[in-house]
Design an enzyme around this catalytic site. Structure first.
Site, PDB file in Angstrom:
ATOM      1  N   LYS A  33       0.587  -0.879  -0.419  1.00 59.68           N
ATOM      2  CA  LYS A  33      -0.199  -0.089  -0.194  1.00 59.68           C
ATOM      3  C   LYS A  33       0.878   1.706  -0.019  1.00 59.68           C
ATOM      4  O   LYS A  33       1.600   1.135   0.800  1.00 59.68           O
ATOM      5  CB  LYS A  33      -1.186  -0.104   0.542  1.00 59.68           C
ATOM      6  CG  LYS A  33      -1.965   0.999   1.530  1.00 59.68           C
ATOM      7  CD  LYS A  33      -2.962   1.885   2.584  1.00 59.68           C
ATOM      8  CE  LYS A  33      -1.619   1.873   4.123  1.00 59.68           C
ATOM      9  NZ  LYS A  33      -2.310   3.079   3.519  1.00 59.68           N
ATOM     10  N   ASP A  61      -3.614   4.200  -1.775  1.00 56.99           N
ATOM     11  CA  ASP A  61      -4.531   4.750  -1.011  1.00 56.99           C
ATOM     12  C   ASP A  61      -4.525   6.206  -0.820  1.00 56.99           C
ATOM     13  O   ASP A  61      -3.894   6.992   0.372  1.00 56.99           O
ATOM     14  CB  ASP A  61      -4.108   4.604   1.211  1.00 56.99           C
ATOM     15  CG  ASP A  61      -4.974   4.188   1.802  1.00 56.99           C
ATOM     16  OD1 ASP A  61      -5.982   4.921   1.529  1.00 56.99           O
ATOM     17  OD2 ASP A  61      -4.995   4.626   2.070  1.00 56.99           O
ATOM     18  N   LYS A  63      -7.830   8.015  -0.865  1.00 56.46           N
ATOM     19  CA  LYS A  63      -9.254   8.344   0.117  1.00 56.46           C
ATOM     20  C   LYS A  63      -9.211   9.312  -0.864  1.00 56.46           C
ATOM     21  O   LYS A  63     -10.066  11.112  -0.318  1.00 56.46           O
ATOM     22  CB  LYS A  63      -8.641   8.759   0.910  1.00 56.46           C
ATOM     23  CG  LYS A  63      -8.131   7.867   2.022  1.00 56.46           C
ATOM     24  CD  LYS A  63      -8.093   7.769   3.539  1.00 56.46           C
ATOM     25  CE  LYS A  63      -7.505   5.931   4.806  1.00 56.46           C
ATOM     26  NZ  LYS A  63      -6.000   5.847   3.878  1.00 56.46           N
ATOM     27  N   GLN A 188      -4.218   3.587  15.927  1.00 61.79           N
ATOM     28  CA  GLN A 188      -6.009   3.177  16.157  1.00 61.79           C
ATOM     29  C   GLN A 188      -6.472   2.985  16.946  1.00 61.79           C
ATOM     30  O   GLN A 188      -5.715   2.251  18.007  1.00 61.79           O
ATOM     31  CB  GLN A 188      -5.389   1.812  15.119  1.00 61.79           C
ATOM     32  CG  GLN A 188      -4.049   1.745  14.041  1.00 61.79           C
ATOM     33  CD  GLN A 188      -5.370   2.310  12.585  1.00 61.79           C
ATOM     34  OE1 GLN A 188      -6.156   1.847  12.823  1.00 61.79           O
ATOM     35  NE2 GLN A 188      -4.038   3.119  12.059  1.00 61.79           N
TER      36      GLN A 188
END
Length: 231
Positions: A33, A61, A63, A188
Site C-alpha cells: 500500500k 490509498d 482516499k 488506531q
C-alpha cells in the site's frame, strides 16, 4: 507462493525508504500500500517500479473526495499506473464517478467507510450523523456497494457485519487497524489481530508500523503470515 492477504503499508516519507523496505521483505510480501504520505516523495514512481519491475501488486490509498467530474478524471489518470486497488471516500457520488474513471481497466475501487482511527467522539466533533459506529459503517458499506464499489475499507471490528450483507457477496473487505497481539495500537482505535480479521470476513489486512518499525521487518511480516496460515 506469497500470501497476498497481507498488504504491507509503506507509510514512509519517500520512495527510497519504501524501496529499501520492499527489498528487505523480498518474496515474503507481494502486495504493498502506498498512500498520501508518500505522494510527494515519489510514491507513484515507487508504485510503478514495484509493479512493473518487481511484479508486486499495488494498493494506492488516496482516499479521494471531490466533485464527480474531478474524481472521474483523477481515477482515469491514476489507472494508467496500473494499480490493483484505489481508495475513495464511500459517498455514493464519489464511488460512482470513480467506477466511471476506472472503466476499461482492472482497477478495483474500494470505498472508505469510517477511518479506523476514529471513534464516536470523533464523529460527534465532525458533526457526523448520530448512531452507533458499527451501524454507520454497515450503512456506508451498503450505500457504497449500491453505487458500484468493488469493496470497502473498514476496521476489522466491522468485517463480520459487512460480510453478512447480501450485497457483500463477491465484494472485497480490506481492513487496516490490524495489529499482532503484542503490538502497540498506535493511533488506531478499532483493531484486531490478523487471524481474527480474516476469520470475520476480511479478504486483505493492511499492516504498516508493526512491520516497518520492527528491527527485522521480514521476520515481523513472516510472523503475521504464519498467523494467517492458521485461518
Amino acid at each position: 507462493m506469497t500470501d497476498d492477504r497481507l498488504i504491507v503499508a509503506l507509510d514512509l516519507p519517500d520512495a527510497v525508504q519504501g524501496l529499501v523496505l520492499a527489498e528487505k521483505l523480498g518474496d515474503a510480501c507481494g502486495f504493498y500500500k502506498i498512500g498520501l504520505g508518500m505522494l510527494t516523495g515519489g510514491g507513484l514512481a515507487l508504485a510503478n517500479e514495484l509493479k512493473q519491475e518487481h511484479g508486486k501488486r499495488i494498493f494506492l490509498d488516496m482516499k479521494l473526495f471531490d466533485i464527480a467530474a474531478t474524481i472521474e478524471t483523477a481515477v482515469r489518470g491514476l489507472s494508467q499506473f496500473d494499480p490493483d486497488f484505489l481508495t475513495v471516500h464511500g459517498d455514493p457520488h464519489v464511488v460512482d464517478a470513480a467506477k466511471q474513471g476506472a472503466a476499461g481497466s482492472d482497477l478495483k475501487i474500494l470505498a472508505v467507510t469510517i477511518l479506523t482511527s476514529l471513534d464516536r467522539a470523533d464523529l460527534d466533533a465532525g458533526l457526523m450523523k448520530a448512531g452507533a459506529l458499527p451501524d454507520l459503517v454497515r450503512e456506508r458499506a451498503q450505500k457504497a456497494f449500491a453505487a458500484g464499489a468493488d469493496g470497502v475499507i473498514a476496521s476489522p471490528q466491522e468485517a463480520a457485519l459487512i460480510r453478512a450483507l447480501p450485497d457483500a457477496k463477491g465484494r472485497l473487505i480490506v481492513t487496516p487497524g490490524v495489529r499482532p497481539a503484542d503490538s502497540d495500537p498506535g493511533d488506531q482505535k478499532r483493531i484486531a489481530t490478523p487471524a481474527s480479521a480474516v476469520r470475520d470476513g476480511a479478504d486483505h489486512i493492511v499492516v504498516g508500523r508493526p512491520i516497518w518499525q520492527a528491527s527485522d521487518p521480514r521476520a515481523a511480516a513472516q510472523s503475521i503470515l504464519d498467523d494467517l496460515s492458521k485461518t
